[in-house]
Design a protein around this motif. Structure first.
Motif, PDB file in Angstrom:
ATOM      1  N   ARG A  12       1.853  36.277  -1.286  1.00 55.09           N
ATOM      2  CA  ARG A  12       2.264  34.912  -0.888  1.00 55.09           C
ATOM      3  C   ARG A  12       2.388  34.015  -2.100  1.00 55.09           C
ATOM      4  O   ARG A  12       3.236  33.140  -2.164  1.00 55.09           O
ATOM      5  CB  ARG A  12       1.234  34.315   0.082  1.00 55.09           C
ATOM      6  CG  ARG A  12       1.482  34.764   1.491  1.00 55.09           C
ATOM      7  CD  ARG A  12       0.518  34.100   2.400  1.00 55.09           C
ATOM      8  NE  ARG A  12       0.840  32.676   2.545  1.00 55.09           N
ATOM      9  CZ  ARG A  12       0.460  31.958   3.589  1.00 55.09           C
ATOM     10  NH1 ARG A  12      -0.218  32.532   4.552  1.00 55.09           N
ATOM     11  NH2 ARG A  12       0.759  30.689   3.666  1.00 55.09           N
ATOM     12  N   LYS A  15       5.685  34.606  -3.725  1.00 55.54           N
ATOM     13  CA  LYS A  15       6.783  34.102  -2.883  1.00 55.54           C
ATOM     14  C   LYS A  15       6.833  32.575  -2.827  1.00 55.54           C
ATOM     15  O   LYS A  15       7.887  31.999  -2.574  1.00 55.54           O
ATOM     16  CB  LYS A  15       6.675  34.691  -1.473  1.00 55.54           C
ATOM     17  CG  LYS A  15       7.151  36.132  -1.443  1.00 55.54           C
ATOM     18  CD  LYS A  15       7.151  36.696  -0.055  1.00 55.54           C
ATOM     19  CE  LYS A  15       7.708  38.105  -0.046  1.00 55.54           C
ATOM     20  NZ  LYS A  15       7.329  38.839   1.133  1.00 55.54           N
ATOM     21  N   SER A  16       5.649  31.948  -3.029  1.00 58.44           N
ATOM     22  CA  SER A  16       5.670  30.483  -3.010  1.00 58.44           C
ATOM     23  C   SER A  16       6.377  29.938  -4.257  1.00 58.44           C
ATOM     24  O   SER A  16       6.935  28.847  -4.246  1.00 58.44           O
ATOM     25  CB  SER A  16       4.249  29.923  -2.912  1.00 58.44           C
ATOM     26  OG  SER A  16       3.546  30.228  -4.089  1.00 58.44           O
ATOM     27  N   ARG A  19      11.638  32.527  -4.722  1.00 58.37           N
ATOM     28  CA  ARG A  19      12.139  32.793  -3.363  1.00 58.37           C
ATOM     29  C   ARG A  19      13.027  34.020  -3.339  1.00 58.37           C
ATOM     30  O   ARG A  19      14.076  34.039  -2.717  1.00 58.37           O
ATOM     31  CB  ARG A  19      12.906  31.569  -2.849  1.00 58.37           C
ATOM     32  CG  ARG A  19      12.155  30.257  -2.978  1.00 58.37           C
ATOM     33  CD  ARG A  19      10.973  30.238  -2.022  1.00 58.37           C
ATOM     34  NE  ARG A  19       9.977  29.233  -2.400  1.00 58.37           N
ATOM     35  CZ  ARG A  19       9.846  28.042  -1.849  1.00 58.37           C
ATOM     36  NH1 ARG A  19      10.630  27.678  -0.878  1.00 58.37           N
ATOM     37  NH2 ARG A  19       8.905  27.216  -2.257  1.00 58.37           N
TER      38      ARG A  19
END
Ligand code: HEM
Length: 245
Positions: A12, A15-16, A19
């Motif tokens: 996560r 991905k934060s 993108r």
């Protein structure tokens, strides 16, 4: 792809920030370009030819760097200068002899200005010789011509500010020549001088034009210029040599 890279790119945290997945396929490679604030200035695909240093010589970018340097040094010069005919010249002398790095600051501003004029003319020549002025870039060519005129205007208006003999007579001659331009000449001369001869009104006007109106115009039009380069599909070499990608 090694497992540890997969673990990182699936987290996560990754991905934060990013993108897109690891850029080892065409989709993720294009997402790298379009989702990054710096890379998105470039088209997703560029030709090898446009990446060659000898294609553009980076002249547009060098002009941009000169403008940045001029804005920064110009702002610092404003700390020590006032546009009055009694004191302007004394302020320049004080800056050069009493202020730490004052001479360096003044010279950086002067040399960056000379360099910008030379570089912008060379950039225009490069655009012409590579045929990059042709449709759909004709609008950007016109924006470029206005940018060249504004660059010359910045140089001309800055020349009066030291208020020495060279400045005074150069502007006296320059504005007299402008006065002979057909049609708008006399009005332009009065507009620049705020009267009929070079005096306090002229210094005030040249100062306002030099530190505010002309730089704002360059800033605004450079933004439009770069936005147009991007919207026209990047450098012209991208279209002219599609098979080279
Ligand atoms: C303040 C002055 C200027 C700045 C800061 C500037 C900046 C730039 C930059 C950064 C680029 C993209 C990269 C490069 O070619 O190096 C570019 C491209 C371009 N510029 Fe300028 N420019 C200026 C003046 C001019 C002038 C005087 C002209 C022509 C009259 C012009 C016409 C163009 C055109 C047509 C392109 C697209 C070139 C292509 O597609 O190959 N620019 N400019």
């Amino acid at each position: 792809m090694p497992n540890w890279i997969q673990t990182i790119t699936n987290s996560r945290f990754w991905k934060s920030f990013f993108r897109h997945g690891w850029p080892d396929n065409p989709l993720d490679r294009s997402l790298v370009m379009s989702s990054n604030i710096f890379f998105h200035l470039h088209p997703v695909k560029v030709s090898r030819k446009s990446l060659r240093a000898t294609y553009s010589f980076g002249l547009g970018v060098i002009a941009l760097i000169c403008f940045g340097l001029l804005s920064l040094t110009g702002l610092l010069l404003m700390f020590y200068y006032t546009p009055t005919i009694e004191r302007a010249y004394t302020y320049i002398l004080t800056l050069q002899t009493q202020v730490p790095f004052g001479q360096l600051l003044r010279n950086m501003h002067r040399w960056a200005a000379h360099l910008m004029v030379i570089v912008v003319v060379l950039h225009l020549a490069r655009v012409f010789y590579t045929g990059a002025y042709k449709p759909p870039r004709e609008f950007n060519w016109v924006i470029g011509v206005i940018l060249l005129l504004l660059t010359l205007a910045a140089s001309f208006t800055g020349y009066l500010l030291p208020w020495d003999q060279l400045a005074f007579w150069a502007i006296t001659v320059g504005t007299s020549v402008a006065g002979y331009a057909p049609g708008a000449g006399p009005t332009l001369r009065i507009f620049l001088l705020g009267g009929t001869e070079v005096g306090q009104e002229a210094l005030t006007r040249f100062y306002a034009l030099h530190v505010m109106l002309v730089p704002m115009g360059i800033l605004l039009l450079t933004s439009v210029h770069l936005w147009r380069v991007r919207k026209d599909g990047g450098l012209a070499a991208n279209q002219s040599d599609a098979e080279d990608r």
